[in-house]
Design a protein around this motif. Structure first.
Motif, PDB file in Angstrom:
ATOM      1  N   ALA A 187       0.855  -1.185   0.000  1.00 59.16           N
ATOM      2  CA  ALA A 187       0.000   0.000   0.000  1.00 59.16           C
ATOM      3  C   ALA A 187       0.890   1.233   0.000  1.00 59.16           C
ATOM      4  CB  ALA A 187      -0.906   0.010   1.220  1.00 59.16           C
ATOM      5  N   ALA A 188       0.530   2.192  -0.828  1.00 60.90           N
ATOM      6  CA  ALA A 188       1.294   3.437  -0.910  1.00 60.90           C
ATOM      7  C   ALA A 188       0.335   4.596  -1.111  1.00 60.90           C
ATOM      8  CB  ALA A 188       2.287   3.384  -2.065  1.00 60.90           C
ATOM      9  N   LEU A 189       0.796   5.754  -0.671  1.00 59.45           N
ATOM     10  CA  LEU A 189       0.073   7.000  -0.906  1.00 59.45           C
ATOM     11  C   LEU A 189       0.852   7.796  -1.932  1.00 59.45           C
ATOM     12  CD1 LEU A 189      -0.651   8.123   2.771  1.00 59.45           C
ATOM     13  CD2 LEU A 189      -2.249   7.072   1.196  1.00 59.45           C
ATOM     14  N   LEU A 190       0.164   8.301  -2.929  1.00 60.35           N
ATOM     15  CA  LEU A 190       0.754   9.220  -3.894  1.00 60.35           C
ATOM     16  C   LEU A 190       0.015  10.541  -3.755  1.00 60.35           C
ATOM     17  CD1 LEU A 190       1.150   7.231  -7.255  1.00 60.35           C
ATOM     18  CD2 LEU A 190       2.951   8.005  -5.718  1.00 60.35           C
ATOM     19  N   ALA A 191       0.725  11.560  -3.334  1.00 54.92           N
ATOM     20  CA  ALA A 191       0.120  12.886  -3.155  1.00 54.92           C
ATOM     21  C   ALA A 191       0.631  13.805  -4.257  1.00 54.92           C
ATOM     22  CB  ALA A 191       0.481  13.449  -1.791  1.00 54.92           C
ATOM     23  N   ARG A 192      -0.291  14.432  -4.965  1.00 50.35           N
ATOM     24  CA  ARG A 192       0.094  15.370  -6.026  1.00 50.35           C
ATOM     25  C   ARG A 192       0.338  16.735  -5.409  1.00 50.35           C
ATOM     26  NH1 ARG A 192      -3.432  16.148 -11.386  1.00 50.35           N
ATOM     27  NH2 ARG A 192      -4.899  17.025  -9.913  1.00 50.35           N
ATOM     28  N   THR A 193       1.518  17.257  -5.660  1.00 47.89           N
ATOM     29  CA  THR A 193       1.878  18.577  -5.156  1.00 47.89           C
ATOM     30  C   THR A 193       2.232  19.449  -6.355  1.00 47.89           C
ATOM     31  OG1 THR A 193       4.246  18.129  -4.970  1.00 47.89           O
ATOM     32  CG2 THR A 193       2.872  17.497  -3.090  1.00 47.89           C
TER      33      THR A 193
END
Length: 175
Positions: free
Chosen positions: A4-10
């Protein structure tokens, strides 16, 4: 094996972080975890996979309700992480309709196994469908269309999604 991973768009691109889902019990918990991954109300994707079985994408945009896609609901239903994503709403069920009321059960002595009838798993009102469920357009505006998402295999889906987003390098750093 799960990943499981989080990808946050910045504004600088995608940032990835691996995440533990051990303390996550509900979709609301998962959405809160995703929102904590960014200081702004940017898009956050939670990518979950069970090796060679299924994958899921949860998209959280600020305070909006999470959007969910699961590649194989029946496979996901057999995992604790998958159960978090398979909400009643996603499966087209009445909320809270997952448990039978004890007063309505027919306790005729067959409850220990054999019901006396052929059990066709997957045919009742609470059956979980084999195949994809959810919002197949969850990644359309990010470069992964519905057709492409539905055609992904569970064993390489997250890699393919990350490549389409331009985030494969950051995802690999947390894998």
């Amino acid at each position: 094996m799960y990943f499981a991973a989080l990808l946050a768009r910045t504004e600088d691109g995608w940032e990835a972080s691996d995440t533990e889902l051990d303390d996550v019990e509900t979709l609301a918990d998962l959405a809160d975890l995703a929102r904590e991954a960014t200081a702004e109300e940017d898009t956050v994707l939670v990518l979950i996979e069970q090796e060679d079985a299924w994958f899921g994408v949860v998209r959280v945009d600020g305070e909006e309700d999470p959007r969910i896609y699961v590649s194989d609901a029946a496979a996901a239903a057999r995992s604790s992480y998958g159960e978090i994503l398979l909400t009643d709403e996603l499966l087209g069920r009445e909320p809270g309709g997952d448990g039978a009321d004890l007063d309505s059960l027919d306790l005729d002595g067959t409850e220990d196994g054999d019901s006396g009838e052929d059990d066709d798993e997957g045919t009742g009102p609470d059956a979980v469908p084999h195949g994809p469920v959810g919002d197949a357009e969850v990644l359309d505006d990010l470069g992964v269309g519905e057709k492409e998402l539905r055609s992904l295999d569970a064993d390489d889906a997250l890699t393919a999604i990350a490549e389409a987003l331009g985030a494969s390098e950051v995802l690999e750093t947390v894998r």
